[in-house]
Design an enzyme around this catalytic site. Structure first.
Site, PDB file in Angstrom:
ATOM      1  CB  CYS A  55      -0.947  -0.023   1.331  1.00  0.00           C
ATOM      2  SG  CYS A  55      -0.198   0.139   2.876  1.00  0.00           S
ATOM      3  NE  ARG A  98      -4.643   1.511   1.918  1.00  0.00           N
ATOM      4  CZ  ARG A  98      -4.401   2.457   0.867  1.00  0.00           C
ATOM      5  NH1 ARG A  98      -5.248   2.267  -0.184  1.00  0.00           N
ATOM      6  NH2 ARG A  98      -3.689   3.213   0.908  1.00  0.00           N
ATOM      7  CG  ASP A 158      -2.377  -5.464 -16.989  1.00  0.00           C
ATOM      8  OD1 ASP A 158      -2.378  -4.673 -15.863  1.00  0.00           O
ATOM      9  OD2 ASP A 158      -1.851  -6.264 -17.185  1.00  0.00           O
TER      10      ASP A 158
END
Length: 222
Positions: free
Chosen positions: A12, A18, A122
Protein backbone atom coordinates in the site's frame (compact mmCIF):
# COMPACT_ATOMS: atom_id res chain seq x y z
CA UNK A 1 7.51 -19.99 -9.74
CA UNK A 2 10.99 -19.61 -8.30
CA UNK A 3 12.67 -22.48 -6.48
CA UNK A 4 12.07 -22.60 -2.76
CA UNK A 5 9.46 -20.55 -0.95
CA UNK A 6 6.62 -18.83 -2.78
CA UNK A 7 6.75 -15.19 -1.69
CA UNK A 8 3.73 -12.90 -1.59
CA UNK A 9 4.22 -9.17 -1.12
CA UNK A 10 1.32 -6.92 -0.07
CA UNK A 11 1.75 -3.24 -0.90
CA UNK A 12 0.00 0.00 0.00
CA UNK A 13 1.28 3.53 0.58
CA UNK A 14 2.49 3.76 4.17
CA UNK A 15 2.49 0.11 5.29
CA UNK A 16 0.80 1.10 8.55
CA UNK A 17 -2.86 0.31 7.75
CA UNK A 18 -4.00 -1.73 4.79
CA UNK A 19 -0.99 -3.82 3.80
CA UNK A 20 0.02 -4.40 7.42
CA UNK A 21 -3.47 -5.73 8.25
CA UNK A 22 -3.48 -7.73 5.03
CA UNK A 23 -0.16 -9.29 5.96
CA UNK A 24 -1.30 -10.81 9.24
CA UNK A 25 -4.71 -11.76 7.84
CA UNK A 26 -3.14 -13.54 4.89
CA UNK A 27 -0.56 -15.29 7.04
CA UNK A 28 -3.40 -16.73 9.09
CA UNK A 29 -5.27 -17.85 5.96
CA UNK A 30 -2.15 -19.49 4.54
CA UNK A 31 -1.57 -21.29 7.83
CA UNK A 32 -5.20 -22.42 8.04
CA UNK A 33 -5.04 -23.80 4.51
CA UNK A 34 -1.83 -25.68 5.29
CA UNK A 35 0.06 -23.88 2.51
CA UNK A 36 3.59 -24.69 3.58
CA UNK A 37 6.35 -22.85 1.78
CA UNK A 38 4.30 -19.69 1.25
CA UNK A 39 5.78 -16.55 2.79
CA UNK A 40 3.82 -13.30 3.21
CA UNK A 41 5.34 -9.86 3.76
CA UNK A 42 4.30 -6.25 3.22
CA UNK A 43 5.75 -2.88 2.25
CA UNK A 44 4.73 0.68 1.45
CA UNK A 45 5.54 2.74 -1.63
CA UNK A 46 6.12 5.81 0.55
CA UNK A 47 6.53 4.23 3.98
CA UNK A 48 8.51 5.80 6.80
CA UNK A 49 10.87 2.96 7.65
CA UNK A 50 10.21 1.63 11.13
CA UNK A 51 6.91 3.44 11.73
CA UNK A 52 4.40 1.42 13.80
CA UNK A 53 0.99 0.36 12.56
CA UNK A 54 -1.73 2.87 13.37
CA UNK A 55 -3.42 2.34 16.75
CA UNK A 56 -6.76 1.59 15.12
CA UNK A 57 -5.21 -1.01 12.83
CA UNK A 58 -3.62 -2.62 15.87
CA UNK A 59 -6.99 -2.59 17.68
CA UNK A 60 -8.94 -4.07 14.78
CA UNK A 61 -6.40 -6.86 14.35
CA UNK A 62 -6.46 -7.51 18.09
CA UNK A 63 -10.21 -7.99 17.79
CA UNK A 64 -9.43 -10.53 15.06
CA UNK A 65 -7.09 -12.36 17.41
CA UNK A 66 -4.02 -11.13 15.55
CA UNK A 67 -1.03 -9.20 16.85
CA UNK A 68 -0.01 -6.12 14.89
CA UNK A 69 1.61 -4.27 17.81
CA UNK A 70 5.10 -5.29 16.79
CA UNK A 71 4.70 -4.34 13.13
CA UNK A 72 7.14 -1.81 11.72
CA UNK A 73 6.67 -0.20 8.33
CA UNK A 74 9.00 -1.09 5.50
CA UNK A 75 9.60 1.02 2.41
CA UNK A 76 9.39 -0.96 -0.81
CA UNK A 77 12.83 -1.73 -2.24
CA UNK A 78 14.06 -3.27 -5.47
CA UNK A 79 15.09 -6.41 -3.61
CA UNK A 80 11.53 -6.88 -2.34
CA UNK A 81 10.18 -6.74 -5.89
CA UNK A 82 12.86 -9.06 -7.23
CA UNK A 83 12.17 -11.70 -4.57
CA UNK A 84 8.37 -11.67 -4.80
CA UNK A 85 6.43 -14.20 -6.86
CA UNK A 86 3.15 -12.33 -6.41
CA UNK A 87 2.69 -8.65 -5.55
CA UNK A 88 -0.74 -7.41 -4.50
CA UNK A 89 -1.49 -3.69 -4.19
CA UNK A 90 -4.52 -2.07 -2.62
CA UNK A 91 -5.26 0.34 -5.49
CA UNK A 92 -4.76 0.68 -9.22
CA UNK A 93 -2.65 3.80 -8.73
CA UNK A 94 -0.29 1.81 -6.52
CA UNK A 95 -0.01 -0.86 -9.19
CA UNK A 96 0.76 1.80 -11.79
CA UNK A 97 3.34 3.47 -9.57
CA UNK A 98 5.03 0.19 -8.75
CA UNK A 99 5.22 -0.91 -12.38
CA UNK A 100 6.38 2.53 -13.41
CA UNK A 101 9.38 2.09 -11.13
CA UNK A 102 9.83 -1.66 -11.65
CA UNK A 103 8.53 -2.56 -15.15
CA UNK A 104 10.32 -5.90 -14.95
CA UNK A 105 7.68 -6.99 -12.41
CA UNK A 106 4.89 -6.94 -15.01
CA UNK A 107 2.87 -10.13 -14.79
CA UNK A 108 3.52 -10.47 -11.06
CA UNK A 109 1.71 -7.33 -9.91
CA UNK A 110 -2.04 -7.16 -9.38
CA UNK A 111 -4.49 -5.05 -7.45
CA UNK A 112 -5.70 -7.32 -4.63
CA UNK A 113 -9.32 -7.32 -5.81
CA UNK A 114 -8.22 -7.70 -9.43
CA UNK A 115 -6.42 -10.91 -8.53
CA UNK A 116 -9.18 -12.10 -6.20
CA UNK A 117 -11.93 -11.57 -8.78
CA UNK A 118 -9.92 -12.89 -11.73
CA UNK A 119 -10.18 -9.54 -13.51
CA UNK A 120 -7.56 -8.11 -15.87
CA UNK A 121 -7.31 -4.37 -15.25
CA UNK A 122 -4.37 -3.84 -17.60
CA UNK A 123 -6.50 -2.78 -20.62
CA UNK A 124 -8.24 -0.16 -18.47
CA UNK A 125 -4.95 1.08 -17.05
CA UNK A 126 -3.39 1.27 -20.50
CA UNK A 127 -6.32 3.26 -21.89
CA UNK A 128 -6.22 5.61 -18.91
CA UNK A 129 -2.50 6.13 -19.42
CA UNK A 130 -3.02 6.96 -23.11
CA UNK A 131 -5.75 9.47 -22.26
CA UNK A 132 -3.49 11.13 -19.71
CA UNK A 133 -0.70 11.36 -22.27
CA UNK A 134 -3.08 12.87 -24.80
CA UNK A 135 -4.29 15.38 -22.23
CA UNK A 136 -0.73 16.37 -21.44
CA UNK A 137 0.15 16.74 -25.13
CA UNK A 138 -2.85 18.99 -25.73
CA UNK A 139 -1.95 21.08 -22.73
CA UNK A 140 1.61 21.52 -23.98
CA UNK A 141 0.36 22.55 -27.42
CA UNK A 142 -1.92 25.31 -26.13
CA UNK A 143 -0.81 28.78 -27.25
CA UNK A 144 0.57 31.02 -24.53
CA UNK A 145 -1.35 34.01 -25.92
CA UNK A 146 -5.06 34.08 -26.91
CA UNK A 147 -5.51 33.56 -30.67
CA UNK A 148 -6.04 36.57 -32.88
CA UNK A 149 -9.70 37.18 -33.80
CA UNK A 150 -8.98 36.40 -37.45
CA UNK A 151 -7.63 32.98 -36.44
CA UNK A 152 -10.25 32.14 -33.82
CA UNK A 153 -12.11 29.83 -36.21
CA UNK A 154 -9.13 27.47 -36.30
CA UNK A 155 -9.09 26.98 -32.54
CA UNK A 156 -10.68 23.61 -31.51
CA UNK A 157 -13.91 23.93 -29.57
CA UNK A 158 -12.80 21.41 -26.94
CA UNK A 159 -15.27 18.70 -27.94
CA UNK A 160 -12.57 16.02 -28.08
CA UNK A 161 -11.23 17.16 -24.72
CA UNK A 162 -14.65 16.77 -23.11
CA UNK A 163 -15.19 13.32 -24.60
CA UNK A 164 -11.79 12.15 -23.40
CA UNK A 165 -12.40 13.61 -19.95
CA UNK A 166 -15.69 11.74 -19.69
CA UNK A 167 -14.00 8.51 -20.72
CA UNK A 168 -11.22 9.09 -18.21
CA UNK A 169 -13.75 9.58 -15.42
CA UNK A 170 -15.57 6.41 -16.46
CA UNK A 171 -12.32 4.45 -16.38
CA UNK A 172 -11.42 5.84 -12.97
CA UNK A 173 -14.86 4.91 -11.65
CA UNK A 174 -14.53 1.36 -12.97
CA UNK A 175 -11.06 0.99 -11.48
CA UNK A 176 -12.26 2.36 -8.12
CA UNK A 177 -14.56 -0.65 -7.79
CA UNK A 178 -11.45 -2.82 -7.42
CA UNK A 179 -9.75 -0.68 -4.80
CA UNK A 180 -9.55 -0.83 -1.04
CA UNK A 181 -9.58 2.74 0.24
CA UNK A 182 -7.14 4.04 2.82
CA UNK A 183 -8.80 4.12 6.26
CA UNK A 184 -6.30 6.64 7.63
CA UNK A 185 -8.16 9.45 9.36
CA UNK A 186 -11.25 7.30 9.83
CA UNK A 187 -12.74 5.96 13.04
CA UNK A 188 -12.74 2.42 14.38
CA UNK A 189 -15.72 1.38 12.27
CA UNK A 190 -13.97 2.58 9.10
CA UNK A 191 -10.98 0.41 9.99
CA UNK A 192 -13.23 -2.55 10.72
CA UNK A 193 -14.94 -2.13 7.36
CA UNK A 194 -11.55 -1.95 5.64
CA UNK A 195 -10.41 -5.10 7.43
CA UNK A 196 -13.60 -6.90 6.37
CA UNK A 197 -13.02 -5.97 2.73
CA UNK A 198 -9.40 -7.05 2.89
CA UNK A 199 -10.29 -10.36 4.55
CA UNK A 200 -12.97 -11.15 1.96
CA UNK A 201 -10.61 -10.33 -0.91
CA UNK A 202 -7.80 -12.36 0.61
CA UNK A 203 -10.02 -15.42 0.98
CA UNK A 204 -10.76 -15.33 -2.75
CA UNK A 205 -7.12 -14.57 -3.55
CA UNK A 206 -5.93 -17.57 -1.53
CA UNK A 207 -8.51 -19.76 -3.27
CA UNK A 208 -7.11 -18.70 -6.63
CA UNK A 209 -3.51 -19.06 -5.49
CA UNK A 210 -4.21 -22.57 -4.19
CA UNK A 211 -5.57 -23.60 -7.59
CA UNK A 212 -2.64 -22.03 -9.41
CA UNK A 213 -0.04 -23.66 -7.19
CA UNK A 214 -1.75 -27.05 -7.51
CA UNK A 215 -1.78 -26.68 -11.30
CA UNK A 216 1.85 -25.64 -11.26
CA UNK A 217 2.73 -28.69 -9.19
CA UNK A 218 0.92 -31.01 -11.63
CA UNK A 219 2.73 -29.46 -14.59
CA UNK A 220 6.11 -29.81 -12.93
CA UNK A 221 5.49 -33.41 -11.85
CA UNK A 222 3.91 -34.42 -15.16
Amino acid sequence: MRAGAYRILLVCTGNTCRSSMAQVLMRRLVQERGMSGVEVSSAGLAAFEGAPATPLAVQVMKDEGLDLAGHRAHRLAATDVARADLILTMTADQKRALLGQYPQAHGRVFVLLEYAEGKDLDPLLLRLHLLEQLEEARHNQQPKQPPEPSRARSVPDGGDDLADEREKLELQTELAAYEIEDPIGGDLEVYRDTARKIRAALEKAVDRLTRELEQKGKEESG
